[in-house]
Design a protein around this motif. Sequence first.
Motif, PDB file in Angstrom:
ATOM      1  N   PRO A 106      -3.266   0.232  -3.241  1.00  0.00           N
ATOM      2  CA  PRO A 106      -2.330  -0.855  -3.518  1.00  0.00           C
ATOM      3  C   PRO A 106      -1.516  -0.588  -4.781  1.00  0.00           C
ATOM      4  O   PRO A 106      -2.065  -0.123  -5.787  1.00  0.00           O
ATOM      5  N   VAL A 107      -0.215  -0.864  -4.698  1.00  0.00           N
ATOM      6  CA  VAL A 107       0.666  -0.680  -5.846  1.00  0.00           C
ATOM      7  C   VAL A 107       1.494  -1.951  -6.006  1.00  0.00           C
ATOM      8  O   VAL A 107       1.998  -2.494  -5.018  1.00  0.00           O
ATOM      9  N   PHE A 123       0.847  -1.188   0.000  1.00  0.00           N
ATOM     10  CA  PHE A 123       0.000   0.000   0.000  1.00  0.00           C
ATOM     11  C   PHE A 123       0.888   1.245   0.000  1.00  0.00           C
ATOM     12  O   PHE A 123       1.864   1.317   0.749  1.00  0.00           O
ATOM     13  N   ASN A 124       0.558   2.246  -0.812  1.00  0.00           N
ATOM     14  CA  ASN A 124       1.314   3.494  -0.762  1.00  0.00           C
ATOM     15  C   ASN A 124       0.746   4.399   0.338  1.00  0.00           C
ATOM     16  O   ASN A 124      -0.168   3.997   1.070  1.00  0.00           O
ATOM     17  N   GLU A 125       1.266   5.641   0.450  1.00  0.00           N
ATOM     18  CA  GLU A 125       0.866   6.503   1.581  1.00  0.00           C
ATOM     19  C   GLU A 125      -0.637   6.780   1.576  1.00  0.00           C
ATOM     20  O   GLU A 125      -1.255   6.944   2.613  1.00  0.00           O
TER      21      GLU A 125
END
Lengths: 525, 301
Positions: free
Chosen positions: A396-397, A390-392
């Motif tokens: 989801p990436v 998960f990015n900030e």
Amino acid sequence: MKKSISKKKERKAWTTVLCTAISVAMLSGSLPVRADGNEINKEGFPISDETITMTVYGQRDQNQAEWKDMFFLQKYEEMTNIHLDYQEVPADGFSENKQLLFASNELPDIFLRASLNANEVSMYGVGSGQLMILDDLIAEYAPNLTKIFEENPSMKQACMSADGHIYTIPFIDMSATGKMDFKQWINTKWLENLNLEIPTTLDEFKEVLIAFRDQDPNGNGENDEIPMGIREPSSVYALGGSFGLQHQMRDTYNIDDGKIHNWLCDDEFKNYLIWLNDLYSEKLLWQDYYKNDRPVWRANLSGELFGAMYMPYSDVFLNCEEDYSGYEPLIGPTGEKFWADGKSGVETGTFALSNTCSNPEAAIRWVDYFFSEEGGLFFAFGEEGTHYTFNEEGIPVFNDEILNAEEGFMTALGKINMVPGGGFPCLRTDETSGVVASERTQEASKILEPYLPNVYYDKPAVSTENMDRVVAIEQDLNTYRDEAVTKFIIGEWDFDMWDEYCATLEQIGIRDLEEIYQEALDAIK
Amino acid sequence: MKKKYKKIRKYAGLYIMLAIPFLWYIIFKYIPMYGLQIAFKRFNPTLGITKSPWVGLTYFKQFFDSYYFGNILWNTVSLSLFTMLVGFPMPIILALLINEIKNTKFQKVVQNITYMPNFLSVVVIVSMLTLFSNRDYGLFNKIGALFGAAPVDFMAKPAWFQPLYVFSNVWQYMGFNAIIYIAALASVDQELYEAASIDGASRMQKIIHISLPCIMGTIIIMFIMRIGSLMSVGFEKVYLMQNSVTLSASEVISTFIYKNGIQKGQFSYSTAVGLFNSVINFTLLMLANFVSKKATKTSLW
């Protein structure tokens, strides 16, 4: 002598009993069979304590790994304790394979990614009963899907067949990108090079295209630019929003106040074709668009040769997507901004059970997980850490080794799940739409979203008696309209032919078709 | 009775040999015919072929009422006739020409070169056609340009579909089909030619008055057999060559059946269309046989 006669009689009696038993067994085959042997758990995982084995039939996309090697299926088998035997067929020749499967009546337990269309559901579900009715099973064993249906009754409607039953479980897309198919793109780098603004009206649009054609916007000194790209002849029908042409039921229909109207003979459509013909004869529209040559289309896209074009996703031109931007619908004769190519977000026919399915309850529980938030995420992105983080912003990436895989992103993704190719029964939300839609695509969709039609209708299911008629008319109608419309656009036919064209459409039965669909639509209401 | 039985026993080997093709016909040609009944039924896979309900001539009506019926029928018939009119005499002419070559080595070389294309796959032939007819760099347009012709996109013009189909067919099969005539010509009595030479006949006269009459029987049998398959134009080649722009000229019964029956699962409808095709075919065969019997006293039966 006497003995042998009585023996004969005995044998005859047995034969009768056996025959009756067999025919009874065959008849009852069309009813759902209780699987008494395998107890299943109604909640949580595993679905069954004892391993259940079922056969699955479906279409494998070229980007997908073999299903038995696919990550999410392997992992899910461990979680559920349901073992699946896959009979996957490549996309080439799949439709024939599917018809022959039904005709020979040797059915698997589960149809997955078999893209069963409305005609097939009508034929093999309502008609021959080879597909199982799922209404009760969904109510009892699919809480996630039931919840979605309760919150969006129109989605449930879209899944119902003419007899009011549900035969297939859909793919549901609730994200902004899923509300439309084509998005419109324009090359902003070229616009900057030529000091032009994004066009807002059809006239401005044409001026921009002329500039693209004549002023060498990519600056390579060659006249290789293609000002405007359309993928194939049938895409034309979805892009007439500026002329007031809706694309209801994903076909050539307007629906206003519940009245269905096919606009193929309308003046609005004629004006639209005159406009396209003008672009074509000025060499602004891609000259080879009618040849249906996908490889060339893709090469032109990734080679950044198009100025303005229409694509659902940017996956084919990821390498240059930064140069393209979405823009608002062009204002045409109607004076309004309108984007016609809407979708209900429900793609039916992605999952079905045969009437011989050995354990329908387990199969429905198996598929329902993918309609939960958690399951949707698991399907689209795989396992946290292994495949994505998960990015900030909590989105989801994928990990780098998947995003920048040497074999290409889609092939790498095809080893994890069935997102490449689509058509898998699951729920996609704005959160998980990133798996197919790049940020650029999401932005382009957001720009068009306010201009979509207020209500969007899917093609209503038609009664079995009318089905033959619909198939026969549509077969001829679509062949004729595609050929005629292409000829109008590329200038092979003059617009003097318009009356003859309309007369032919009437003769083929365009109004009968309208009536049948109207009747079907009224029946749902 | 006993005598007959004895005879059968005597030639048992021959009867067994005869039984093999006989069984083949029964099993693979006659038994499947019972499936034809679904042309008159609404085929339902769960009920099977025999139990599906009868619907009479519904599907035939649907086909005759279809807007494209006339078009498809015309395309099928005209393409077949065109193929035969051009394709049938060509191998005969080629065989006569090859027969006239006196240098045996050269004769063999020509024969080999002309029948080679027969072994190419249809897919390859169609790819070649697509490349050759390309508007910008295709061979046909390059040659046309030498004579000052404007470039034409042959594959996208309905009017060009049939000539392309027919002449590429001629090119591909001419050499192979000539083999049977070359064989027939080889068995012609050489004394006839010698006698003609003594009488002072020219080469052309020898061809017309000796070669042709001697292979006439072969030609007629070949012709009747060709008529029998008149309506069954090669499906693969047509299907590979057609696109949405040329459909009005390229849709034939077999491609229509494939698209509707196999791809869309309308088995009853496509069986009806196929049956219609066969009926026409059979009528033509009877007709050709009748004409040939009256005109030349040679016939299939």
